[in-house]
Design a protein around this motif. Structure first.
Motif: not given
Length: 397
Positions: A23-39, A72-76
């Motif tokens: 996709s022509g990216l240098r990497g990806v950032v996965a961003w997630s919420r917590g709090g025991s709600a599973q949302d 999570v920062l995941l560089p290529v």
């Protein structure tokens, strides 16, 4: 032993690097919420096996920002880095280097600035608050943060053997919890007492309760109570009431999502039987269509045809139905969406996918009912995990 091993996390990260590079990216950032709600927790969990149970609290300038989230920062090219505000983490350890930060946004920006300039894909766009997005853009010169949720969905579409085993275990737990709810749903019991029986079964077995929608009697056409609790402690069931429950929880993060409806303490009336038969039989017809190569729109069409031929539809038409027959299932409710028209209709099913097929009818004059089952698509045909085998499906009531 059930669970995802370190080698699988490594494969997932490498597969995501390949998707990002294409996709022509240098990497990806996965961003997630917590709090025991599973949302909205699944993107970080999928890549690292880490879940943040600290709930979200509002930002306090100079003290913390984005509490209750993880990134999570995941560089290529380079190792995965997990950023969290958790000061200590239990075993099993996350499948990434771990760094603790009180200000998650600025800590992420610092790490992005160390990468070569270019585009970084964000997976989890709907979880990142607008102020955090603006802050990131303002402090990463030479880098562009772009939406990349499609890469996350693509990576998670087909499940691995270990994931399928977890979905089977989740389905079995869902059936147990639903059986406990049905046993508790007797005349005189409250909606809350029925919900408690299901939740206790889930937690006792080591699963995680996610949520539910409960309604009954004159309110059975609604999804759930309107207050913070999705059930009512002041609503006592009476013989002859329609009772409807949509229940979801997980095993090691992998979901079950099933719905059932029944009549409390009495045989259904003719009108109730028409309603219950229509939702169940239309879903079961769709389950039989879940085979590799089948277009998703064909599955929805089959569900629709069976519903339209039902005694309920003959008397009431298609009123009360929204036309969506289900969705993908894994670490979240996810694409594809099972409908005759729309973005997913032309997609073909593949072995290793898991779908939740459902039908929910809401008619104030009649009542409400729902039926939903989770099904794994295999090379030899559909494998229901929240219902009996296919040859006994039509006998279930």
């Amino acid at each position: 032993m059930l669970g995802i091993g370190g080698e699988e996390y490594a494969r997932r990260q490498q597969a995501m690097r390949r998707l990002a590079a294409r996709s022509g990216l240098r990497g990806v950032v996965a961003w997630s919420r917590g709090g025991s709600a599973q949302d909205r927790y699944a993107d970080v969990y999928y890549l690292t096996g880490f879940y943040q149970h600290q709930p979200f609290v509002p930002d306090v300038p100079g003290r913390w920002r984005a509490q209750g989230h993880a990134a999570v920062l995941l560089p290529v090219e380079g190792p995965a880095l997990l950023l969290t505000d958790a000061s200590a983490v239990q075993e099993p350890r996350p499948a990434a280097r771990l760094r603790t930060a009180r200000d998650l946004v600025d800590a992420l920006a610092e790490r992005i600035r160390a990468l070569p300039p270019g585009r970084i894909g964000l997976i989890g766009c709907e979880v990142m608050a607008a102020p955090w997005w603006r802050r990131l853009h303002s402090v990463i010169p030479g880098h562009e943060l772009v939406g990349a949720d499609d890469l996350g969905w693509q990576a998670r579409r087909r499940k691995s053997p270990a994931e399928l085993d977890l979905l089977r275990a989740a389905g079995a737990l869902g059936r147990q919890a639903m059986a406990a709810a049905r046993q508790a749903a007797t005349p005189g019991a409250t909606e809350a007492e029925v919900a408690a029986a299901a939740i206790a079964e889930i937690t006792r077995a080591g699963g995680a309760y996610y949520g539910m929608g409960v309604s009954s009697g004159a309110e059975s056409h609604t999804f759930a109570a309107s207050g913070p609790a999705p059930y009512r402690a002041d609503r006592r069931l009476a013989a002859g009431d329609l009772f409807r429950i949509d229940l979801y929880g997980s095993v090691h993060g992998y979901l079950f999502d099933l719905a059932r409806s029944w009549v409390v303490g009495a045989e259904p009336t003719t009108e109730q039987r028409r309603l219950l038969d229509a939702v169940r039989e239309s879903v079961q017809a769709g389950i039989e269509m879940l085979r590799p190569g089948r277009r998703i729109g064909e599955v929805a069409r089959r569900c629709q045809e069976v519903f339209e031929r039902s005694a309920f539809a003959a008397h009431h038409g298609m009123s009360g139905f929204d036309g969506v027959w289900g969705h993908g299932l894994g670490l979240s409710f996810e694409p594809p969406w099972v409908e005759q028209d729309g973005p997913s209709a032309g997609e073909r099913l593949e072995a290793g996918m898991c779908l939740a097929l459902e039908c929910r009818i809401s008619m104030p004059s009649v009542g409400g009912a729902g039926y939903e089952d989770d099904v794994i698509v295999t090379d030899s045909g559909p494998e229901p995990v929240t219902a009996p085998a296919l040859h006994t499906l039509h006998a279930e009531r």
